[in-house]
Design an enzyme around this catalytic site. Structure first.
Site, PDB file in Angstrom:
ATOM      1  N   LYS A   1       0.818  -1.221   0.000  1.00 12.76           N
ATOM      2  CA  LYS A   1       0.000   0.000   0.000  1.00 12.76           C
ATOM      3  C   LYS A   1       0.843   1.258   0.000  1.00 12.76           C
ATOM      4  O   LYS A   1       0.469   2.266  -0.591  1.00 12.76           O
ATOM      5  CB  LYS A   1      -0.947   0.012   1.209  1.00 12.76           C
TER       6      LYS A   1
ATOM      7  N   LYS B   1      -5.066  -8.984  -6.901  1.00 15.01           N
ATOM      8  CA  LYS B   1      -6.246  -9.146  -6.061  1.00 15.01           C
ATOM      9  C   LYS B   1      -7.383  -8.216  -6.517  1.00 15.01           C
ATOM     10  O   LYS B   1      -7.111  -7.077  -6.896  1.00 15.01           O
ATOM     11  CB  LYS B   1      -5.813  -8.777  -4.626  1.00 15.01           C
TER      12      LYS B   1
ATOM     13  N   LYS C   1     -10.795  -2.520  -4.076  1.00 14.20           N
ATOM     14  CA  LYS C   1     -11.567  -1.287  -4.263  1.00 14.20           C
ATOM     15  C   LYS C   1     -10.677  -0.156  -4.760  1.00 14.20           C
ATOM     16  O   LYS C   1     -11.157   0.814  -5.314  1.00 14.20           O
ATOM     17  CB  LYS C   1     -12.320  -0.877  -3.002  1.00 14.20           C
TER      18      LYS C   1
END
Ligand code: TYM
Length: 333
Positions: free
Chosen positions: A114, A198, A201
């Site tokens: 991230k 993956k 969102k």
């Protein structure tokens, strides 16, 4: 014996099929077992580890509650609440951050993913986020935590933190060391555009995921455009493992129909993708369209959603405040 279940979902909008098949579907089954005590948390403190628009965040909190209820979680049976309304989560996270070791957190792959290349600019919260997650779980003596595969490492850290706290303060079994509940076969749903990534969102292209608020036409279109390969569908598990997109789509189909991968391979071996996609679309529409309609309906009744949260906050606070008081005593406050 019944289980004490705790799990959380971030209210960052666009809840998708990965959240549903990897986690929420499991929440519903656990909620339906009358022996279990379930707590499902809208983790808004986690959400702000990356920048959020305050107005959108407020809507997304309600939308996450609506998604839980529309998927089949009964707010009369399970506690549904939002994290920031129970102060013990933030307090617990601080205390546990003094138990967790830098070396442990440095290993967290989700932070690395991230934060990306520019980790100097990531928030401190994004780094220490797994400690907050540990506090969430440990405050409620959860015995089992249903999550998708991407949260496995965070759960291992939670177990390590619980054990270290119990050892450091010589309070054997005070913090319950939780077991992860991760589905064996479909614990990681991948992007419809790239079988190695993956479903998420934060992915830019909306075509990469089925949102739980998508309507029938959107679902049909997204499956039509989902990436495949030029070969007919695989004949064996071994062949399936080498073909990421086929594996993902067959995995989604199997999960929706509650059948094993092996069975689905038998059903579709040698057939072409267009025939399979038709069946997959049918299953998806049957499952997602009612949830999507129900979410939209529930969003029209904000006061009902707020009542669910208020009731949940009251119940969660009762449990968490007792535990945090004991934690403070043990630490010496
Ligand atoms: P979050 O909000 O990213 O995701 C919610 C749940 O959905 C699962 N999930 C997936 N499963 C399969 N395939 C996918 N593509 C996929 N994408 C998401 C996640 O594994 C998760 O179970 N840190 C957590 C939230 C959290 C939590 C907790 C969970 C905070 N405190 C305490 C359990 C217990 C998170 O960010 O999930």
């Amino acid at each position: 014996m019944g289980k004490k279940i705790f799990s959380g979902v971030q209210p960052t909008g666009n809840l998708h099929l990965g959240n549903y098949l990897g986690a929420i579907k499991n929440f519903v089954d656990l909620n339906n077992d009358k022996d279990n005590k379930c707590i499902f948390c809208v983790v808004d403190l986690h959400a702000i580890t990356v920048k959020q628009d305050p107005k959108e965040l407020k809507n997304n909190i309600r939308e996450t509650v609506a998604t839980f209820v529309a998927s089949g979680i009964d707010p009369k049976k399970s506690i549904i609440f939002n994290q920031s309304s129970v102060a013990a989560h933030a307090e617990g996270a601080w205390i546990l951050s003094c138990v967790a070791r830098m070396g442990w957190l440095n290993r967290m792959t989700q932070f690395k993913e991230k934060a990306g290349k520019d980790k100097e600019k990531a928030s401190v919260g994004l780094y220490s986020y797994p400690v907050l997650m540990a506090a969430d779980i440990l405050l409620y003596d959860a015995t089992h935590v249903p999550v998708g595969d991407d949260q496995k490492q965070h759960l291992e850290l939670c177990r390590d933190i619980a054990q270290k706290f119990n050892n450091d303060f010589k309070v054997e079994n005070f913090l319950q060391v939780p077991e992860p509940l991760i589905q064996k076969e479909f614990s990681r749903i991948m992007s419809l555009k790239d079988g190695s990534k993956k479903m998420s969102k934060s992915e830019l292209s909306d075509l990469s995921r089925i949102n739980l608020t998508d309507d029938k036409d959107q679902i049909i279109n997204k499956i039509k455009k989902a990436k495949t390969d030029p070969l007919p569908l695989p004949q064996s598990m071994k062949e399936l493992d080498e073909r990421l997109e086929a594996k993902n789509l067959i995995g989604i189909y199997s999960s929706l129909t509650n059948s094993s991968l092996e069975n689905s391979i038998k059903n579709f071996a040698g057939k072409n993708f267009s025939e399979f996609k038709e069946k997959l679309t049918e299953e998806l529409v049957n499952k997602i369209e009612p949830i999507s309609n129900e979410i939209k309906k529930l969003l029209g009744d904000k006061s009902y959603l707020d009542e669910i949260l208020l009731d949940g906050v009251e119940k969660a606070s009762l449990i968490a405040s007792k535990k945090i008081e004991r934690i403070k005593e043990i630490v010496g406050f």
